[in-house]
Design a protein around this motif. Sequence first.
Motif, PDB file in Angstrom:
ATOM      1  N   ILE A  78      14.821   3.096  13.114  1.00  0.00           N
ATOM      2  CA  ILE A  78      15.885   3.368  14.083  1.00  0.00           C
ATOM      3  C   ILE A  78      15.770   2.380  15.245  1.00  0.00           C
ATOM      4  O   ILE A  78      14.824   2.436  16.030  1.00  0.00           O
ATOM      5  N   ALA A  79      16.733   1.477  15.349  1.00  0.00           N
ATOM      6  CA  ALA A  79      16.676   0.486  16.427  1.00  0.00           C
ATOM      7  C   ALA A  79      17.347   1.025  17.692  1.00  0.00           C
ATOM      8  O   ALA A  79      16.937   0.730  18.804  1.00  0.00           O
ATOM      9  N   ARG A  80      18.429   1.806  17.498  1.00  0.00           N
ATOM     10  CA  ARG A  80      19.175   2.349  18.655  1.00  0.00           C
ATOM     11  C   ARG A  80      19.227   3.872  18.533  1.00  0.00           C
ATOM     12  O   ARG A  80      19.449   4.406  17.450  1.00  0.00           O
ATOM     13  N   PHE A  81      19.050   4.551  19.643  1.00  0.00           N
ATOM     14  CA  PHE A  81      19.058   6.025  19.606  1.00  0.00           C
ATOM     15  C   PHE A  81      19.410   6.597  20.976  1.00  0.00           C
ATOM     16  O   PHE A  81      19.235   5.932  21.997  1.00  0.00           O
ATOM     17  N   ASP A  82      19.925   7.818  20.954  1.00  0.00           N
ATOM     18  CA  ASP A  82      20.096   8.612  22.175  1.00  0.00           C
ATOM     19  C   ASP A  82      18.987   9.658  22.193  1.00  0.00           C
ATOM     20  O   ASP A  82      18.294   9.849  21.193  1.00  0.00           O
ATOM     21  N   ILE A  83      18.859  10.331  23.324  1.00  0.00           N
ATOM     22  CA  ILE A  83      17.779  11.320  23.450  1.00  0.00           C
ATOM     23  C   ILE A  83      18.332  12.625  24.027  1.00  0.00           C
ATOM     24  O   ILE A  83      19.127  12.616  24.980  1.00  0.00           O
ATOM     25  N   ALA A 142      24.923   8.324  14.120  1.00  0.00           N
ATOM     26  CA  ALA A 142      24.049   7.682  15.107  1.00  0.00           C
ATOM     27  C   ALA A 142      22.942   8.660  15.496  1.00  0.00           C
ATOM     28  O   ALA A 142      23.168   9.862  15.619  1.00  0.00           O
ATOM     29  N   ALA A 143      21.734   8.124  15.701  1.00  0.00           N
ATOM     30  CA  ALA A 143      20.558   8.992  15.872  1.00  0.00           C
ATOM     31  C   ALA A 143      20.441   9.584  17.275  1.00  0.00           C
ATOM     32  O   ALA A 143      20.695   8.919  18.272  1.00  0.00           O
ATOM     33  N   ILE A 144      20.047  10.862  17.317  1.00  0.00           N
ATOM     34  CA  ILE A 144      19.625  11.514  18.568  1.00  0.00           C
ATOM     35  C   ILE A 144      18.197  11.982  18.351  1.00  0.00           C
ATOM     36  O   ILE A 144      17.937  12.785  17.439  1.00  0.00           O
ATOM     37  N   LEU A 145      17.276  11.494  19.164  1.00  0.00           N
ATOM     38  CA  LEU A 145      15.903  11.987  19.098  1.00  0.00           C
ATOM     39  C   LEU A 145      15.791  13.173  20.041  1.00  0.00           C
ATOM     40  O   LEU A 145      16.216  13.101  21.203  1.00  0.00           O
ATOM     41  N   CYS A 146      15.232  14.273  19.537  1.00  0.00           N
ATOM     42  CA  CYS A 146      15.149  15.496  20.338  1.00  0.00           C
ATOM     43  C   CYS A 146      13.700  15.875  20.581  1.00  0.00           C
ATOM     44  O   CYS A 146      12.894  15.928  19.649  1.00  0.00           O
ATOM     45  N   SER A 179       1.858   8.920  21.744  1.00  0.00           N
ATOM     46  CA  SER A 179       1.358   7.651  21.176  1.00  0.00           C
ATOM     47  C   SER A 179       1.898   7.401  19.771  1.00  0.00           C
ATOM     48  O   SER A 179       1.934   6.276  19.293  1.00  0.00           O
ATOM     49  N   LYS A 180       2.360   8.496  19.100  1.00  0.00           N
ATOM     50  CA  LYS A 180       2.834   8.353  17.718  1.00  0.00           C
ATOM     51  C   LYS A 180       4.352   8.174  17.620  1.00  0.00           C
ATOM     52  O   LYS A 180       4.867   7.845  16.555  1.00  0.00           O
ATOM     53  N   VAL A 181       5.065   8.428  18.739  1.00  0.00           N
ATOM     54  CA  VAL A 181       6.533   8.447  18.680  1.00  0.00           C
ATOM     55  C   VAL A 181       7.090   7.070  18.323  1.00  0.00           C
ATOM     56  O   VAL A 181       7.972   6.950  17.472  1.00  0.00           O
ATOM     57  N   LEU A 182       6.542   6.027  18.949  1.00  0.00           N
ATOM     58  CA  LEU A 182       7.049   4.674  18.675  1.00  0.00           C
ATOM     59  C   LEU A 182       6.865   4.315  17.204  1.00  0.00           C
ATOM     60  O   LEU A 182       7.766   3.755  16.568  1.00  0.00           O
ATOM     61  N   ARG A 186      10.944   1.710  25.402  1.00  0.00           N
ATOM     62  CA  ARG A 186      11.951   1.063  24.556  1.00  0.00           C
ATOM     63  C   ARG A 186      13.295   0.950  25.287  1.00  0.00           C
ATOM     64  O   ARG A 186      14.288   1.540  24.861  1.00  0.00           O
ATOM     65  N   PRO A 187      13.342   0.231  26.399  1.00  0.00           N
ATOM     66  CA  PRO A 187      14.586   0.177  27.183  1.00  0.00           C
ATOM     67  C   PRO A 187      15.771  -0.328  26.370  1.00  0.00           C
ATOM     68  O   PRO A 187      16.905   0.093  26.604  1.00  0.00           O
ATOM     69  N   ASP A 188      15.549  -1.219  25.403  1.00  0.00           N
ATOM     70  CA  ASP A 188      16.666  -1.754  24.623  1.00  0.00           C
ATOM     71  C   ASP A 188      17.119  -0.808  23.519  1.00  0.00           C
ATOM     72  O   ASP A 188      18.212  -0.957  22.980  1.00  0.00           O
ATOM     73  N   GLY A 189      16.277   0.172  23.204  1.00  0.00           N
ATOM     74  CA  GLY A 189      16.606   1.079  22.114  1.00  0.00           C
ATOM     75  C   GLY A 189      17.422   2.289  22.563  1.00  0.00           C
ATOM     76  O   GLY A 189      18.200   2.840  21.801  1.00  0.00           O
ATOM     77  N   VAL A 190      17.248   2.678  23.838  1.00  0.00           N
ATOM     78  CA  VAL A 190      17.852   3.932  24.308  1.00  0.00           C
ATOM     79  C   VAL A 190      19.292   3.729  24.770  1.00  0.00           C
ATOM     80  O   VAL A 190      19.575   2.832  25.564  1.00  0.00           O
ATOM     81  N   GLY A 191      20.194   4.572  24.261  1.00  0.00           N
ATOM     82  CA  GLY A 191      21.582   4.552  24.723  1.00  0.00           C
ATOM     83  C   GLY A 191      21.745   5.426  25.948  1.00  0.00           C
ATOM     84  O   GLY A 191      21.815   4.937  27.072  1.00  0.00           O
ATOM     85  N   ALA A 192      21.774   6.722  25.756  1.00  0.00           N
ATOM     86  CA  ALA A 192      21.922   7.662  26.866  1.00  0.00           C
ATOM     87  C   ALA A 192      20.983   8.839  26.643  1.00  0.00           C
ATOM     88  O   ALA A 192      20.544   9.098  25.521  1.00  0.00           O
TER      89      ALA A 192
END
Lengths: 243, 172
Positions: free
Chosen positions: B55-60, B11-15, B44-47, B77-83
């Motif tokens: 990646i539809a779902r990710f943590d940060i 599962a993805a973690i964006l850092c 502006s480029k992150v999305l 992206r409120p629906d994309g972020v887990g925690a």
Amino acid sequence: MMRGTPNEYVTYNVNPSESRARFAEALTLIRRAWTETQPFGWLGRYYQYRAISIWPRPVQKPHPPIYMSGSSPEAGEFAAQNRIGIGFAFTTVPMAAKAATHYRAAAHAAGWEPTPEHVIYRAMFHVAPSDEEAFADLSRLPPRVALTDQNAAISEAVLDSGYYGADVATQARRNARRELAERIELGQIIVGAPETALRQVRRIRDELGAGVLDLVVGAQLGERTLRSIELFGTKVLPRMREL
Amino acid sequence: MSGFVELGSGAAILCFGPRGVTPAPAHTLLAETRRVILVDAPGSKVLGLIDALGIARFDILAEGEGAAAALTLALARPDGVGAIVLAAPDPLGPELEGRLGEIAAPVLTLLRATDDADGKLPALKHGHLMYVYDAGDDMLRARPEALAFIVREFLERRELFIVTRESGVVLP
């Protein structure tokens, strides 16, 4: 706040070589718990908590004054760097005086000057109408018995762990077994008539610069102990306040 | 595609953080069980980057100045972020602070034990505070095992992380 004594590490099966690091973290955590007003977690090296919230809160702000035992050079330096007071117990006046000098120098280097109230000295006391009587009372006591004295393996293992730090030669003999006369001479115990006790108290202040004296009843001798407490309270304490 | 580096899988973690795409030891440890994506791209480029990676779902996990980018992304992206885990976050600025109440994702803020939460803690609906002892200037480098452990705990169990699942057994 105290790191503890070697026998406690033995009893609870905690590695004595980690005692200073544990103590440093615990002190930082306790200070945080006293001052943080919202629930918090702690990700330490020795302690881990997910939600800490203490109540009632301390009355003093930011928190009550903190003292730690400061007999070793490492402890004195840590106390100085953290701007907290030091206490001496189970030591002698000359050893404590040397440690207090080290603490003050470390505090000066850290940019502050401790006051006499930053230094506590703990001594056992026994006062009687005469020096001879006080000495005779204490001579009746059986010798002190300590776990770490009675088992050579424990004593050696604690020494081997590095528990005593760099100044091991001094630290390991702070609590060595001594004759009563020598203990009195070294200021480890306050014994005598009120006049003698006052002289010993003055010496602790003069040689050590201790502004706080922590008195421990030196002997459980029933009526004689009650008399000792009363003599101290009526004949020594009022004159201590004039020192 | 530039502006990111990937480590591991899962599962993805964006850092986000001041070190850009250079992984810290804590990132490397996290990559043992997770897909760690270090992002170094303007907001502006992150999305676009996330969409391009599919990646539809990710943590940060965000450090320092990366906190603002992380929370901006959470708002976008409120629906994309887990925690979300914020490590020693920098101040967010009044505009972003005014919108923090909109963030539904649970957020764990890690502060150095030498810092004070006063004024440094984002006013979040589902916020948790944790102090990291001996964190140095760079907690992901100073305490990598501890950081990877708590980040994994929080991202996987979210607010249930408050109750440990570590065993107390000393010798099985």
